[in-house]
Design a protein around this motif. Structure first.
Motif, PDB file in Angstrom:
ATOM      1  N   HIS A  94       0.828  -1.209   0.000  1.00  0.00           N
ATOM      2  CA  HIS A  94       0.000   0.000   0.000  1.00  0.00           C
ATOM      3  C   HIS A  94       0.864   1.262   0.000  1.00  0.00           C
ATOM      4  CE1 HIS A  94      -3.447  -2.547   0.652  1.00  0.00           C
ATOM      5  NE2 HIS A  94      -2.840  -3.098   1.683  1.00  0.00           N
ATOM      6  N   PRO A  95       1.549   1.556  -1.114  1.00  0.00           N
ATOM      7  CA  PRO A  95       2.312   2.812  -1.161  1.00  0.00           C
ATOM      8  C   PRO A  95       1.378   4.004  -1.063  1.00  0.00           C
ATOM      9  CG  PRO A  95       2.197   1.808  -3.335  1.00  0.00           C
ATOM     10  CD  PRO A  95       1.608   0.817  -2.374  1.00  0.00           C
ATOM     11  N   THR A  96       1.738   4.977  -0.232  1.00  0.00           N
ATOM     12  CA  THR A  96       0.861   6.123   0.010  1.00  0.00           C
ATOM     13  C   THR A  96       1.486   7.453  -0.390  1.00  0.00           C
ATOM     14  OG1 THR A  96       1.699   6.239   2.277  1.00  0.00           O
ATOM     15  CG2 THR A  96      -0.339   4.998   1.928  1.00  0.00           C
ATOM     16  N   ILE A  97       2.742   7.429  -0.845  1.00  0.00           N
ATOM     17  CA  ILE A  97       3.453   8.662  -1.183  1.00  0.00           C
ATOM     18  C   ILE A  97       4.131   8.466  -2.530  1.00  0.00           C
ATOM     19  CG2 ILE A  97       5.288  10.269  -0.498  1.00  0.00           C
ATOM     20  CD1 ILE A  97       4.857   8.991   2.404  1.00  0.00           C
ATOM     21  N   LEU A  98       3.989   9.434  -3.410  1.00  0.00           N
ATOM     22  CA  LEU A  98       4.698   9.447  -4.692  1.00  0.00           C
ATOM     23  C   LEU A  98       5.435  10.765  -4.823  1.00  0.00           C
ATOM     24  CD1 LEU A  98       5.372   8.481  -7.607  1.00  0.00           C
ATOM     25  CD2 LEU A  98       3.189   9.540  -8.308  1.00  0.00           C
ATOM     26  N   VAL A  99       6.735  10.702  -5.069  1.00  0.00           N
ATOM     27  CA  VAL A  99       7.535  11.901  -5.311  1.00  0.00           C
ATOM     28  C   VAL A  99       8.027  11.860  -6.756  1.00  0.00           C
ATOM     29  CG1 VAL A  99       9.517  13.281  -4.617  1.00  0.00           C
ATOM     30  CG2 VAL A  99       8.253  11.960  -2.895  1.00  0.00           C
ATOM     31  N   ASN A 100       7.474  12.742  -7.580  1.00  0.00           N
ATOM     32  CA  ASN A 100       7.861  12.844  -8.989  1.00  0.00           C
ATOM     33  C   ASN A 100       9.044  13.801  -9.113  1.00  0.00           C
ATOM     34  OD1 ASN A 100       5.963  11.172 -10.480  1.00  0.00           O
ATOM     35  ND2 ASN A 100       4.380  12.620  -9.845  1.00  0.00           N
ATOM     36  N   ASN A 101      10.245  13.236  -9.060  1.00  0.00           N
ATOM     37  CA  ASN A 101      11.454  14.052  -9.062  1.00  0.00           C
ATOM     38  C   ASN A 101      12.267  13.925 -10.340  1.00  0.00           C
ATOM     39  OD1 ASN A 101      13.911  15.447  -7.780  1.00  0.00           O
ATOM     40  ND2 ASN A 101      14.701  13.394  -8.245  1.00  0.00           N
ATOM     41  N   ALA A 102      12.235  12.803 -11.008  1.00  0.00           N
ATOM     42  CA  ALA A 102      13.089  12.582 -12.183  1.00  0.00           C
ATOM     43  C   ALA A 102      12.871  13.674 -13.225  1.00  0.00           C
ATOM     44  CB  ALA A 102      12.809  11.216 -12.789  1.00  0.00           C
ATOM     45  N   GLY A 103      13.962  14.171 -13.796  1.00  0.00           N
ATOM     46  CA  GLY A 103      13.841  15.220 -14.803  1.00  0.00           C
ATOM     47  C   GLY A 103      15.154  15.497 -15.484  1.00  0.00           C
ATOM     48  N   ILE A 104      15.091  16.251 -16.566  1.00  0.00           N
ATOM     49  CA  ILE A 104      16.286  16.649 -17.311  1.00  0.00           C
ATOM     50  C   ILE A 104      16.173  18.120 -17.685  1.00  0.00           C
ATOM     51  CG2 ILE A 104      16.837  14.378 -18.252  1.00  0.00           C
ATOM     52  CD1 ILE A 104      15.432  15.231 -20.856  1.00  0.00           C
ATOM     53  N   ILE A 105      17.301  18.675 -18.108  1.00  0.00           N
ATOM     54  CA  ILE A 105      17.328  20.056 -18.591  1.00  0.00           C
ATOM     55  C   ILE A 105      18.197  20.100 -19.837  1.00  0.00           C
ATOM     56  CG2 ILE A 105      19.328  20.732 -17.184  1.00  0.00           C
ATOM     57  CD1 ILE A 105      17.897  23.449 -16.738  1.00  0.00           C
ATOM     58  N   ARG A 106      17.791  20.852 -20.820  1.00  0.00           N
ATOM     59  CA  ARG A 106      18.579  21.077 -22.033  1.00  0.00           C
ATOM     60  C   ARG A 106      18.718  22.593 -22.196  1.00  0.00           C
ATOM     61  NH1 ARG A 106      17.781  16.258 -25.242  1.00  0.00           N
ATOM     62  NH2 ARG A 106      18.124  14.589 -23.716  1.00  0.00           N
ATOM     63  N   ARG A 107      19.951  23.058 -22.178  1.00  0.00           N
ATOM     64  CA  ARG A 107      20.204  24.495 -22.246  1.00  0.00           C
ATOM     65  C   ARG A 107      20.543  24.929 -23.665  1.00  0.00           C
ATOM     66  NH1 ARG A 107      20.557  26.501 -17.237  1.00  0.00           N
ATOM     67  NH2 ARG A 107      20.960  25.041 -15.524  1.00  0.00           N
ATOM     68  N   GLY A 108      20.164  26.146 -23.987  1.00  0.00           N
ATOM     69  CA  GLY A 108      20.496  26.718 -25.279  1.00  0.00           C
ATOM     70  C   GLY A 108      19.468  27.747 -25.703  1.00  0.00           C
ATOM     71  N   PRO A 109      19.851  28.648 -26.602  1.00  0.00           N
ATOM     72  CA  PRO A 109      18.908  29.668 -27.072  1.00  0.00           C
ATOM     73  C   PRO A 109      17.668  29.039 -27.693  1.00  0.00           C
ATOM     74  CG  PRO A 109      21.152  30.135 -27.820  1.00  0.00           C
ATOM     75  CD  PRO A 109      21.172  28.750 -27.248  1.00  0.00           C
ATOM     76  N   ALA A 110      16.556  29.711 -27.552  1.00  0.00           N
ATOM     77  CA  ALA A 110      15.301  29.192 -28.096  1.00  0.00           C
ATOM     78  C   ALA A 110      15.386  28.987 -29.604  1.00  0.00           C
ATOM     79  CB  ALA A 110      14.156  30.141 -27.757  1.00  0.00           C
ATOM     80  N   THR A 111      16.153  29.841 -30.297  1.00  0.00           N
ATOM     81  CA  THR A 111      16.274  29.695 -31.749  1.00  0.00           C
ATOM     82  C   THR A 111      17.039  28.447 -32.147  1.00  0.00           C
ATOM     83  OG1 THR A 111      18.233  31.123 -31.675  1.00  0.00           O
ATOM     84  CG2 THR A 111      16.108  32.163 -32.238  1.00  0.00           C
TER      85      THR A 111
END
Length: 262
Positions: A94-111
């Motif tokens: 009976h898991p009662t807690i979920l932590v959504n932490n996984a993620g990435i970042i990609r840097r650079g100009p929008a263009t």
């Protein structure tokens, strides 16, 4: 996870008998979040694409159990999300807690942001938390159990940042998702909140911290004058996971040294 009447206040923060699923748990913020929840008494399901033996050792040293699952959560499907929770429930019914932490970042100009970079960031940072939350909520509803979902947002949930368009979009999305799910699931005793870290000492901020001029300018703006440390999220995650926050849902708790107040 609702607090009984007249519970001593410190007891409200205890998580004994609960199990928490933490994604991105092998290092950085995820590792700190898993250890904090373990110290409060929760058993931990640690999920990451990286090596998990060390965090499992640290969790078990707190006197609780830890199950690990090596998984790439990018490209997650509803079926694979459901399978992950089916497996987790074989470890802790009976898991009662979920932590959504996984993620990435990609840097650079929008263009110069490519469609593949844009899609990769939105997929892991926003779609994956939604699918995991969906599967988790279905499980909690089947168990008729109170539960807590904690999404890891960012100060970029409130600001655009510089040269991180996909990351900012994904973190704005996480804030909206947190509020939408909180509205829908509150009646079922499933609380959904977010933590918005500031500039922490993790790989995500290495580019800032390694540039002396940029680092000086950023530290000057942070009222505390310091970078945050992953361990600084411990109180926030235990609060939001526990009965201490039983009447808190749909909110984002900023842990940013005062960055957003400037």
């Amino acid at each position: 996870m609702n607090a009984p009447v007249h519970t001593p206040v410190l007891d409200l923060f205890r998580l004994d008998g609960n199990a928490a699923i933490v994604t991105g748990a092998s290092r950085g913020l995820g590792r700190a979040l898993a250890i904090a929840l373990a110290e409060a008494g929760a058993d931990i399901v640690a999920v990451d694409i990286g090596e998990l033996d060390q965090v499992a050792k640290e969790v078990r040293a707190r006197g609780v159990r830890c199950a690990t699952r090596t998984a790439d959560l990018s490209g997650l499907t509803p079926e694979s999300a459901a399978e992950l929770f089916s497996w987790a429930k074989t470890e802790f019914p009976h898991p009662t807690i979920l932590v959504n932490n996984a993620g990435i970042i990609r840097r650079g100009p929008a263009t110069e942001t490519t469609p593949s970079d844009w899609s990769a960031v939105l997929d892991l940072n926003l779609t994956t938390p939604f699918l995991l939350s969906q599967a988790f909520a279905r499980s909690a509803l089947d168990d008729n159990a109170a539960a807590s979902i904690i999404n890891i947002a960012s100060v970029n949930s409130f600001q655009g940042g510089m040269e991180v368009p996909s990351y900012a979009a994904s973190k704005h999305g996480i804030l909206g998702l947190t509020r939408a799910l909180a509205n829908e699931w509150a009646a079922h005793h499933i609380r959904v909140n977010a933590i918005a870290p500031g500039y922490m000492e993790t790989e995500f901020t290495a580019a800032h911290r390694d540039d002396p001029t940029r680092a000086e300018n950023m530290l000057r703006r942070i009222p505390t004058g310091t970078w945050g440390r992953p361990e600084g999220l411990a109180g926030a995650v235990v609060f939001l996971a526990s009965a201490a926050s039983a009447y808190v849902t749909g909110t984002a708790l900023s842990v940013d040294g005062g960055w957003l107040s400037r």
